[in-house]
Design an enzyme around this catalytic site. Structure first.
Site, short mmCIF file in Angstrom:
data_model
loop_
_atom_site.label_atom_id
_atom_site.label_comp_id
_atom_site.label_asym_id
_atom_site.label_seq_id
_atom_site.Cartn_x
_atom_site.Cartn_y
_atom_site.Cartn_z
N ASP A 224 19.54 16.94 -22.83
CA ASP A 224 18.56 16.24 -23.19
C ASP A 224 18.46 16.40 -25.01
O ASP A 224 18.41 15.29 -25.67
CB ASP A 224 17.79 15.86 -22.50
CG ASP A 224 16.91 14.93 -22.88
OD1 ASP A 224 16.81 13.98 -22.84
OD2 ASP A 224 15.50 15.23 -23.32
N LEU B 190 6.21 8.54 -28.65
CA LEU B 190 5.68 8.91 -30.20
C LEU B 190 6.58 8.19 -31.35
O LEU B 190 7.57 8.22 -31.41
CB LEU B 190 6.25 10.24 -30.96
CG LEU B 190 5.07 11.38 -29.95
CD1 LEU B 190 5.74 13.22 -29.75
CD2 LEU B 190 3.75 11.10 -30.28
N LYS C 192 19.41 7.66 -23.26
CA LYS C 192 19.72 7.72 -25.02
C LYS C 192 21.02 7.38 -24.66
O LYS C 192 21.79 8.30 -26.02
CB LYS C 192 18.75 9.51 -24.85
CG LYS C 192 17.40 9.55 -25.17
CD LYS C 192 17.16 10.70 -24.33
CE LYS C 192 15.81 10.86 -23.94
NZ LYS C 192 15.53 11.35 -22.62
N LYS D 79 18.72 13.97 -27.99
CA LYS D 79 18.08 13.57 -28.82
C LYS D 79 18.12 13.90 -30.66
O LYS D 79 17.97 13.28 -32.10
CB LYS D 79 16.21 14.09 -28.89
CG LYS D 79 16.26 13.54 -27.59
CD LYS D 79 14.49 14.22 -27.26
CE LYS D 79 14.47 13.30 -26.01
NZ LYS D 79 13.21 14.34 -24.98
N ALA E 235 9.65 10.18 -26.95
CA ALA E 235 9.08 9.04 -25.72
C ALA E 235 8.29 8.09 -26.71
O ALA E 235 8.84 7.31 -27.86
CB ALA E 235 8.63 9.58 -24.70
N1 NAD Z 1 10.68 10.32 -18.74
C1 NAD Z 1 10.36 10.15 -19.67
O1 NAD Z 1 9.93 11.11 -19.90
C2 NAD Z 1 11.43 9.61 -20.24
C3 NAD Z 1 11.31 9.54 -22.04
C4 NAD Z 1 12.36 8.91 -22.87
C5 NAD Z 1 13.18 8.34 -22.27
N2 NAD Z 1 12.99 8.04 -20.98
C6 NAD Z 1 14.58 7.55 -20.47
O2 NAD Z 1 14.11 6.72 -19.08
C7 NAD Z 1 15.26 6.96 -18.78
C8 NAD Z 1 15.02 5.83 -16.80
O3 NAD Z 1 14.08 7.55 -17.28
P1 NAD Z 1 13.67 7.36 -14.66
O4 NAD Z 1 13.18 8.68 -15.03
O5 NAD Z 1 12.96 6.46 -14.84
O6 NAD Z 1 14.60 7.06 -14.23
P2 NAD Z 1 15.01 6.52 -12.62
O7 NAD Z 1 16.04 7.37 -11.89
O8 NAD Z 1 13.63 6.64 -12.52
O9 NAD Z 1 15.01 5.05 -12.80
C9 NAD Z 1 16.58 4.71 -13.14
C10 NAD Z 1 16.61 3.52 -12.59
O10 NAD Z 1 17.69 2.43 -13.33
C11 NAD Z 1 18.80 2.03 -12.45
N3 NAD Z 1 19.65 2.18 -11.95
C12 NAD Z 1 20.65 3.24 -12.26
N4 NAD Z 1 22.02 2.67 -13.42
C13 NAD Z 1 21.53 1.54 -13.33
C14 NAD Z 1 23.05 0.15 -13.33
N5 NAD Z 1 24.32 0.56 -13.62
N6 NAD Z 1 22.33 -1.67 -12.76
C15 NAD Z 1 20.95 -1.05 -13.00
N7 NAD Z 1 19.75 -0.75 -12.76
C16 NAD Z 1 20.58 0.80 -12.51
C17 NAD Z 1 17.97 2.66 -11.22
O11 NAD Z 1 18.08 2.48 -9.85
C18 NAD Z 1 16.63 2.98 -11.22
O12 NAD Z 1 15.69 1.65 -11.29
C19 NAD Z 1 16.51 7.58 -18.90
O13 NAD Z 1 17.47 7.33 -19.95
C20 NAD Z 1 15.05 8.79 -19.66
O14 NAD Z 1 16.80 9.37 -20.25
C21 NAD Z 1 12.12 8.98 -20.27
N1 HSE Z 2 13.01 14.29 -20.40
C1 HSE Z 2 12.86 14.27 -21.01
C2 HSE Z 2 11.63 12.69 -21.66
C3 HSE Z 2 11.60 12.11 -22.62
O1 HSE Z 2 12.82 12.16 -23.75
C4 HSE Z 2 12.04 15.49 -21.93
O2 HSE Z 2 11.27 16.35 -20.89
O3 HSE Z 2 11.60 15.45 -23.08
NA NA Z 3 9.13 7.66 -30.50
#
Ligand code: NAD
Ligand code: HSE
Ligand code: NA
Length: 817
Positions: A679, A614, A580, A683, A612
């Protein structure tokens, strides 16, 4: 009757000659015997040519000659019974002696005339045909060796002789009538002049021999036996998905014959075209392949085009200036000049303003073309009626071909969409009014990508391939790979889509594979990769690989990749992101992403930025695009906080509930981002911008759920520690709500261009009262949804639902026109 022609590879080895005999065996059963035309054994003609040239330069040829002899003798030894071998050896030996004498003469005189060269080359076909006819005679009775010198009559233009068609056809008919019960086995490529001297028929000569025989004898069909499965939709070395065509017209075959791997050389087939004799291309090495039929008129085909042909190295010259406008005879002068200089012009375009003419030539002709043009138009150039000629090199031609294009709108649209979508710049275009060929000139670097993209676009019955470059192998990245792996067959079968992961990087390593990284072993591949992570390197490599239907996926939570999005769009590559940070940075940056993606005709998808998986971003997009206007948005968009308030009940302790949310994969990598409201703020900001408000972070009014100590925590561990020490703060909130039968809800609101996020206590009458798990809920009140809001509700955090949202964005990419 039929004419069967076998090319060099079909008579090139013991095994292939055995297959050839099986084919002849089947034909021999027919009432009417076929005429067989043979080429020299594979590679022999080139070898003879180089022996002749060597001899002319005074170099030795004996070793090569001995090799040549041995190749033929080995076949005789393997395929003829012992008692039949001697006559064959004797016949062949006579020829090799003659050949040696000729070469010796060249060596002595140090001179190779075209006449002698033809004579030398003719031994290739003579020897292969004698050899095969002797072998055939052992299996079938009534086989007759025919030296085409006797029946195909030409002028004396050695090297590329012109056939006296009438005379030749008469001689062929006489020969055939006199030997009706026999199978004629004829030398291809060679002919004779009136004096009985040997001539040759030039490029594709054996096909020409077959066509002349076919025409003379009104053959029912001419079969060309080669080593590939007929004519294909594209050069299979460049386009892996190219497939064999069952049928095409003479015109289409002519147009498609630009392929590198030339199956036939169409000009040689003209005698057959004129008599409307079908030509069937068959594969000696796969006799069960039914063949490609080239005929006068084909059955209606469902294929929009028959194929894509290309020339991978051409130059263009561009001549422009006011001196050409309205001036008849100008192009006549230009092209007569080029014809006089024997410069072959491959493609011509002229704009209707007549201000410029562009034409394509072979690179080796470029400089000469420039010179002669500058001489010819010296006066016009001096008077500035013409500008100096501009030359561009390293270009390629791609042409789509097919008679079905006639009168079918949308074909050029499809072509240009596929090219544009993939960032392939079109330098010049040509389509004749006959509408069966549209040619474009593009950079030679883009040819492979363009061929594959255009092939995907036209042959929709084939699977479309997406090439994805993925950043981030954490929670979301990993889950996405698992989902793709599990679902790939379904996608292929039901959607005709194949996703290849062509690149992966995390913060440590990166790896690439244009054929797709295996989703079973990607972790090992990444681990074993020699490349250390380097984001600019990753993107440069992605551009350099220049794959069709390419997408960049950001599954990180890092600000670093954001700085590269613009560069990616400018390379005509779509971006999908669940990160985001990009869209919630400055408004200026958000706009730049949207505008750059649009001007470059690619997608920018970020459904998972809010709620996410949705459908929130897409719902809002549809409302906006259809002319609705948002009056108010009310929402719970933190899955983490939602989960916490849904589970922080009774004896539960705040610290443990937060931990649980993190373990379930709901939180950001740093849970402080969730609990601080950051966060959620991101959004709301993204939604507000998508709803048309040019808002900045500072315009969001946010009330935190955290006590000061937690907000100031320096690390995640410290943060968790404060959640324990501040337990009373959270317990007080909970008790306050529970006392009145209410629940805690962290609610965001957008109204009148203002965004607020605050903690509220709501009772059972509130629409947001009934939530559980990590549920998000959003209600849109718009001009059209005024009385009752449009509501989206469901789990709004978690790896599975988020990866699924990224997956859906991927499938929605507009790669298909
Ligand atoms: N968890 C959720 O429900 C959810 C929902 C919507 C969006 N998101 C978004 O998903 C994204 C990822 O979340 P996550 O929980 O998988 O995070 P995470 O920390 O588990 O994984 C992040 C990954 O990104 C890599 N990374 C970081 N910087 C980098 C760079 N400069 N170059 C290459 N790789 C890099 C890291 O090595 C790691 O593999 C976040 O932006 C989060 O906001 C998550
Ligand atoms: N960390 C976020 C994931 C979805 O963007 C949340 O709790 O809503
Ligand atoms: Na969505």
């Amino acid at each position: 009757m039929k004419v069967l022609k076998f090319g060099g590879t079909s008579v090139g080895s013991i095994a292939s000659i055995q297959t050839l005999l099986n084919i002849l065996g089947d034909e021999f059963k027919n009432q009417e015997k076929p005429v067989i035309v043979l080429s020299a054994m594979g590679g022999v003609t080139n070898l003879l040519a180089s022996m002749a040239e060597d001899a002319a330069e005074g170099k030795e040829f004996t070793a090569a000659l001995a090799d040549l002899e041995k190749r033929h003798f080995d076949v005789v030894k393997s395929l003829l019974d012992v008692q039949n071998q001697n006559p064959a050896f004797t016949r062949l030996k006579i020829h090799f002696n003659q050949l040696e004498e000729l070469l010796q003469g060249v060596l002595t005189l140090r001179e190779l005339t075209p006449k002698t060269r033809d004579q030398i080359l003719s031994f290739g076909e003579r020897c292969s045909t004698i050899m095969v006819s002797k072998i055939a005679a052992q299996h079938f009775k009534d086989v007759l060796f025919v030296d085409a010198v006797e029946v195909i009559k030409t002028d004396s233009a050695f090297g590329n002789a012109k056939v006296n068609t009438e005379l030749s056809e008469m001689l062929i008919r006489n020969l055939y009538e006199a030997n009706k019960d026999k199978m004629l086995i004829v030398t291809g490529f060679i002919a004779g002049n009136d004096a009985g001297q040997t001539t040759t028929l030039g490029r594709g000569g054996s096909d020409y021999t077959a066509a002349i025989f076919g025409s003379a004898l009104n053959a029912k069909e001419i079969q060309i036996w080669t080593d590939v499965n007929g004519m294909m939709t594209a050069d299979p070395r460049m386009v892996k998905k190219a497939f064999s065509l069952t049928e095409l017209t003479y015109t289409e075959a002519m147009e498609l014959s630009y392929f590198g791997a030339k199956v036939i050389y169409p000009p040689t087939m003209i005698p057959a075209f004129l008599k409307k004799i079908p030509i069937v291309i068959k594969n000696t090495f796969e006799p069960e392949f039914e063949g490609t039929v080239i005929r006068h008129d084909c059955k209606a085909s469902s294929l929009p085009i028959k194929g894509i042909s290309s020339i991978n190295n051409i130059s263009i010259l561009n001549l422009e200036g006011s001196g050409m406008v309205g001036k008849s005879g100008f192009s006549g002068r230009l092209f007569s000049l080029l014809a006089r200089e024997q410069i072959n012009v491959i493609l011509i375009t002229q704009s209707s303003s007549e201000h410029s003419i562009t034409f394509a030539v072979q690179p080796q002709d470029t400089e000469r073309a420039k010179q002669v043009i500058e001489q010819e138009f010296e006066l016009e150039l001096a008077a500035k009626k013409l500008e100096h000629l501009v030359i561009e090199k390293n270009l390629a031609i791609l042409a789509i071909v097919g008679e079905n294009m006639k009168q079918t709108p949308g074909m050029s649209g499809k072509l240009f969409h596929a090219l544009g979508r993939n960032g392939v710049n079109v330098r010049a275009i040509a389509q004749g009014s006959s509408e069966y060929n549209i040619s474009v000139i593009i950079s030679a670097n883009d040819l492979s990508k363009a061929l594959n993209a255009v092939h995907d676009a036209f042959f929709v019955q084939l699977t479309k391939t997406l090439h994805a470059f993925c950043l981030g192998t954490g929670n979301i990245g990993k889950t996405l790979f698992n989902q793709l792996n599990a679902h790939s067959q379904y996608l292929k079968d039901n959607n005709g889509i194949q996703v290849k992961i062509a690149g992966i990087s995390n913060t440590r390593k990166m790896t690439f594979n244009s054929d797709g990284i295996s989703l079973d072993t990607w972790q090992d591949d990444l681990q074993a990769s020699p490349y250390e992570a380097d984001l600019q390197g990753f993107i440069s490599k992605m551009k350099e690989m220049n794959l069709p239907n390419c997408v960049f996926i950001d599954n990180t939570a890092s600000p670093v990749p954001i700085g590269f999005y613009e560069q990616v769009f400018k390379a005509n590559i779509s971006v999908i992101t669940c990160n985001k940070i990009g869209n919630s940075g400055s408004y200026q940056q958000y706009r730049t992403f949207k505008d750059t993606a649009r001007t470059h005709g690619v997608d920018f998808f970020y459904e998972t930025n809010v709620g996410a998986g949705l459908p929130i971003i897409n719902t809002l997009k549809n409302l906006m695009n259809s002319g609705d206007r948002v009056q108010r948005i009310e929402a719970i968009l933190s899955g983490t906080i939602s989960f916490i308030f849904n589970n922080f009940k009774g004896d539960a302790n705040f610290h443990d509930v937060v931990k649980e949310a993190q373990e379930k994969g709901y939180t950001e990598p740093d849970p402080r981002d969730d609990l601080s409201g950051k966060d959620f703020m991101r959004k709301m900001l993204i939604l507000a911008r998508d709803a048309g408000y040019a808002m900045e972070e500072a315009d969001v009014e946010i009330e935190s759920v955290l006590p000061q100590a937690s907000l100031e925590a320096k690390s995640v561990d410290d943060f968790y520690a404060t959640l324990k020490t501040e337990d009373a703060h959270f317990a007080k909130l909970k008790d306050l709500a529970e006392k009145d039968g209410k629940v805690l809800r962290y609610i965001g609101k957008l109204e009148n261009g203002k965004v607020t996020i605050n903690l509220q206590m709501v009772d059972e009458n509130h629409p947001f009262y009934m939530l559980s798990g990590s549920d998000n809920i959003i209600s849109f009140i718009t001009d059209r949804y005024k009385e009752r809001p449009l509501v989206v509700k469901g789990p709004g955090a978690g790896a599975e639902v988020t990866a699924a949202g990224v997956f859906a964005d991927l499938i929605n990419l507009g790669v298909a026109p």
